[in-house]
Design an enzyme around this catalytic site. Structure first.
Site, mmCIF file in Angstrom:
data_model
loop_
_atom_site.group_PDB
_atom_site.id
_atom_site.type_symbol
_atom_site.label_atom_id
_atom_site.label_comp_id
_atom_site.label_asym_id
_atom_site.label_seq_id
_atom_site.Cartn_x
_atom_site.Cartn_y
_atom_site.Cartn_z
ATOM 1 N N GLU A 100 -33.216 15.067 -53.664
ATOM 2 C CA GLU A 100 -34.178 15.832 -52.903
ATOM 3 C C GLU A 100 -33.523 17.078 -52.325
ATOM 4 O OE1 GLU A 100 -35.761 12.539 -50.492
ATOM 5 O OE2 GLU A 100 -37.695 13.055 -51.341
ATOM 6 N N CYS A 129 -30.781 23.278 -48.509
ATOM 7 C CA CYS A 129 -29.812 22.187 -48.440
ATOM 8 C C CYS A 129 -29.700 21.540 -49.812
ATOM 9 C CB CYS A 129 -30.245 21.161 -47.409
ATOM 10 S SG CYS A 129 -29.038 19.834 -47.183
ATOM 11 N N CYS A 169 -23.193 8.183 -52.600
ATOM 12 C CA CYS A 169 -21.961 8.619 -51.952
ATOM 13 C C CYS A 169 -21.038 7.420 -51.828
ATOM 14 C CB CYS A 169 -22.260 9.207 -50.581
ATOM 15 S SG CYS A 169 -20.802 9.894 -49.742
ATOM 16 N N CYS A 181 -19.935 6.089 -44.782
ATOM 17 C CA CYS A 181 -20.008 6.296 -43.335
ATOM 18 C C CYS A 181 -21.051 5.339 -42.756
ATOM 19 C CB CYS A 181 -20.347 7.740 -43.015
ATOM 20 S SG CYS A 181 -19.103 8.923 -43.600
ATOM 21 N N CYS A 240 -24.783 6.379 -41.848
ATOM 22 C CA CYS A 240 -25.551 7.133 -42.849
ATOM 23 C C CYS A 240 -26.016 6.196 -43.947
ATOM 24 C CB CYS A 240 -24.675 8.240 -43.440
ATOM 25 S SG CYS A 240 -25.500 9.187 -44.736
ATOM 26 N N CYS A 247 -33.182 15.723 -40.986
ATOM 27 C CA CYS A 247 -31.863 15.124 -41.181
ATOM 28 C C CYS A 247 -31.960 13.609 -41.106
ATOM 29 C CB CYS A 247 -30.910 15.633 -40.100
ATOM 30 S SG CYS A 247 -29.290 14.853 -40.161
#
Length: 384
Positions: free
Chosen positions: A100, A113, A120, A124, A127, A347
């Site tokens: 996205e 962005c 990933c 973390c 996240c 975010c």
């Protein structure tokens, strides 16, 4: 089934070639360098993906190119527009994966962005992107294709300027873990025959892959943002596990060295605000001491929850107290605004659905009867 966009079948994808690479490709066909420059401009400056539309090419070359090459961006799946002007595109990158891309309008700029990976590997803990595990790196064509799509969609303003004026490498993935494809894509972003962005208008966000940050200084220094999120190693080891490999002292020394070549003389530190975890006044004082001597500014990020996460968002009062301590220490601080939340583009709210492949839910909640339920893809960036 779609394949990675570096090549389609046996044909190279010109969308992912830098100008030197395209020049070499055309030379191998016996064509002069200016032909490569023409095609490069058509693709990136003109947003063209059909060779027969490149009207200043010789007819024989227009007929030859489809036989030896393609121009193919990721396919558009869905598009949404927010009431605040934010726009979001879901692009198909094959093998059941989507990325996205979010455009955020401001009075003085339009920021895109961009993602660098599907998933990933850094894991973390605050996240949700890491929940889906790591699938693969995006190719140069898939990375630059996000900007290519956005420029086609947004067009130009009444003065003939592109609406997209800034790019932030802050979407899914760790950009420095996909170093070659990311830097090649940034080369194209910066090329005057393509998008003509200045190095000040391209920002790369990293969690701290120190060796590749050193390489970036020599290869393609752009504006820098660093996901910090903690004022000491013991806490950052938990929140950002890569810190166990590259602790704060090593990371901060590398940042100071990087700034010698960077187009901006400061680094932006991103700091997600987690209730009772990293948001106390004491943490703020410790943080101010940690970054003493580094030209920087802070972007405080109100955390966006996801299922089974062991955290809560800091209160507005806690965020403001934290901000005030940093400002009193002489630091520049902003609190990130929520944009596009009505289309799940804020975010931490990118809305693609993925399966929990990391099994973190199982590790954190052994008694769950449904550890693989779908969760939203999380974009940990969007510093603008």
């Amino acid at each position: 089934m779609a394949v990675p966009q570096s090549a389609i079948g046996d044909k190279p994808n010109l969308l992912g070639m830098t100008l030197p690479e395209m020049t070499a490709f055309f030379a191998a066909m016996g064509e002069k360098p200016f032909r490569a420059k023409q095609v490069f401009r058509w693709i990136h400056h003109g947003g063209v993906d059909k060779f027969d539309a490149m009207t200043d090419l010789a007819k024989s070359l227009r007929e030859k190119l489809p036989q030896v090459a393609v121009i193919q961006a990721p396919k558009l799946m869905t598009e949404q527009a927010s009431s605040d002007g934010t726009r979001k595109w879901l692009l198909d990158v094959g093998t059941g994966n989507g990325i996205e891309v979010v455009f955020i309008p401001e009075a003085d700029r339009g920021t895109l962005c961009v993602s660098s990976q599907v998933g990933c590997a850094l894991d973390c803990t605050f996240c949700s992107t890491g929940k889906q595990g790591f699938n693969r790196n995006l190719t140069t064509a898939e990375i630059i294709g996000q900007l290519w799509w956005a420029n086609r969609a947004m067009g130009k303003d009444p003065k003939g300027e592109r609406i997209v004026s800034n790019v932030v490498m802050m979407g899914m993935g760790e950009p420095l873990a996909n170093f070659d494809n990311v830097t090649n894509a940034m080369d194209i972003m910066l090329d005057d025959h393509a998008y003509g962005l200045s190095r000040r208008r391209v920002t790369l966000s990293t969690s701290g892959v120190v060796p590749n940050l050193k390489r970036l200084k020599e290869r393609c220094p752009v504006a820098l943002a660093v996901s910090l999120h903690a004022p000491n190693d013991s806490l950052r080891d938990v929140l950002v596990p890569i810190n166990q490999k590259y602790p704060l002292a090593e990371l901060l020394a590398t940042i100071k060295d990087y700034l010698q070549a960077a187009p901006r003389d400061f680094v932006t530190f991103e700091y997600v605000m987690l209730d009772g975890v990293n948001d106390s006044v004491q943490h703020a004082h410790e943080l101010a001491k940690l970054v003493s001597g580094i030209e920087c500014k802070f972007n405080l990020i109100p955390w966006n929850p996801f299922p089974d996460a062991p955290y809560a968002r800091s209160s507005n009062n806690a965020i403001h107290r934290f901000r005030d301590v940093l400002q009193q220490a002489g630091l520049i601080v902003t609190v990130r605004k929520t944009r596009g939340d009505d289309i799940d583009a804020a975010c931490g709210q990118l809305a693609g659905q993925v399966v929990d492949k990391s099994h973190r839910t199982q590790q954190n909640n052994r008694g769950s009867s449904n550890p693989s339920r779908t969760i939203p893809i999380i974009n940990a960036g969007l510093t603008v």
